[in-house]
Design a protein around this motif. Structure first.
Motif, mmCIF file in Angstrom:
data_model
loop_
_atom_site.group_PDB
_atom_site.id
_atom_site.type_symbol
_atom_site.label_atom_id
_atom_site.label_comp_id
_atom_site.label_asym_id
_atom_site.label_seq_id
_atom_site.Cartn_x
_atom_site.Cartn_y
_atom_site.Cartn_z
ATOM 1 N N LEU A 57 -13.120 -6.717 -42.429
ATOM 2 C CA LEU A 57 -11.877 -6.640 -41.653
ATOM 3 C C LEU A 57 -12.158 -6.312 -40.189
ATOM 4 N N LEU A 58 -13.147 -5.465 -39.932
ATOM 5 C CA LEU A 58 -13.519 -5.173 -38.543
ATOM 6 C C LEU A 58 -14.061 -6.426 -37.856
ATOM 7 N N ARG A 59 -14.854 -7.206 -38.580
ATOM 8 C CA ARG A 59 -15.389 -8.441 -38.000
ATOM 9 C C ARG A 59 -14.282 -9.452 -37.721
ATOM 10 N N ALA A 60 -13.278 -9.476 -38.580
ATOM 11 C CA ALA A 60 -12.177 -10.425 -38.401
ATOM 12 C C ALA A 60 -11.180 -9.942 -37.354
ATOM 13 N N SER A 61 -11.315 -8.693 -36.917
ATOM 14 C CA SER A 61 -10.391 -8.155 -35.913
ATOM 15 C C SER A 61 -10.829 -8.601 -34.518
ATOM 16 N N ARG A 62 -10.137 -8.097 -33.515
ATOM 17 C CA ARG A 62 -10.507 -8.416 -32.133
ATOM 18 C C ARG A 62 -11.075 -7.185 -31.430
ATOM 19 N N LEU A 63 -11.537 -6.182 -32.206
ATOM 20 C CA LEU A 63 -12.118 -4.982 -31.617
ATOM 21 C C LEU A 63 -13.423 -5.331 -30.898
ATOM 22 N N SER A 67 -16.005 -7.385 -33.388
ATOM 23 C CA SER A 67 -15.350 -8.668 -33.620
ATOM 24 C C SER A 67 -16.318 -9.845 -33.586
ATOM 25 N N TRP A 139 -11.487 -18.321 -39.957
ATOM 26 C CA TRP A 139 -11.192 -18.689 -38.561
ATOM 27 C C TRP A 139 -11.120 -20.206 -38.420
#
Length: 198
Positions: A57-63, A67, A139
């Motif tokens: 989920l962190l990888r799929a986020s825009r953080l 990200s 994505w």
């Protein structure tokens, strides 16, 4: 060139195979003993899966520091890719990376002979690649694009992006393409008459 999703899945298959070889070597060397506390093992497995879910989920986020999506959006657009020709190493034709497998076996087997639990490190790297493949596939599907790596051979990690080809219809034609004209009808012969049956 290689699809990013295929590259990641190929790495997953190779690392899982290397881990299986390391576990087999460990069992042959140390022998097999079932875990003394199955409840604790299940708790550890649940914890690892929860950590993997959070990591994905962190990888799929825009953080900023986590990200992968930001990297995908920076991919170089390429219009002249014909996907069937560009994916020279399709996953179904080459589901395995021999170099990665050998490298992992050379590292995993000695560690597994020393301490069998160290194969968990290698399994974690397989799960890490699997999470990146999942993020990339999501994505691609969401944006209607395909991610590629290796467009420039000197920089194989560099990503490029192309449009997803339209799916084909049941007849094999691309959607929106003109349908073939129906075969011309043969006119009936006016001289032909039906014979009366007796």
């Amino acid at each position: 060139m290689d699809r990013l999703v295929h590259h990641e899945l190929r790495a997953v298959f190779s690392v899982l195979a290397a881990s299986a070889v390391a576990l087999t070597a460990s069992v042959l060397f140390h022998g097999f003993s079932p875990p003394s506390d199955a409840g604790r093992l299940a708790l550890y497995a649940t914890g690892v899966l929860a950590l993997l879910l959070v990591w994905t989920l962190l990888r799929a986020s825009r953080l900023r520091w986590f990200s992968e999506v930001r990297n995908f959006e920076k991919a170089i657009p390429v219009e002249d890719i014909d996907p069937p020709q560009a994916a020279e190493r399709l996953l179904r034709h080459r589901p395995f990376s021999p170099r990665l497998f050998v490298g992992y076996v050379l590292g995993a087997v000695p560690l597994a002979l020393w301490q069998p639990l160290t194969t968990g490190i290698f399994l974690w790297s397989a799960l890490d690649w699997l999470s990146e493949a999942a993020v990339a596939a999501h994505w691609e599907r969401r944006n209607g694009l395909l991610l590629w790596r290796g467009r420039v051979s000197s920089r194989p990690w560099e990503l490029s992006v192309s449009r997803r080809p339209p799916t084909r219809t049941a007849t094999g034609a691309r959607p929106g393409s003109p349908t073939p004209a129906p075969a011309p009808e043969v006119p009936e012969d006016p001289r032909r008459t039906e014979r009366p049956t007796t």
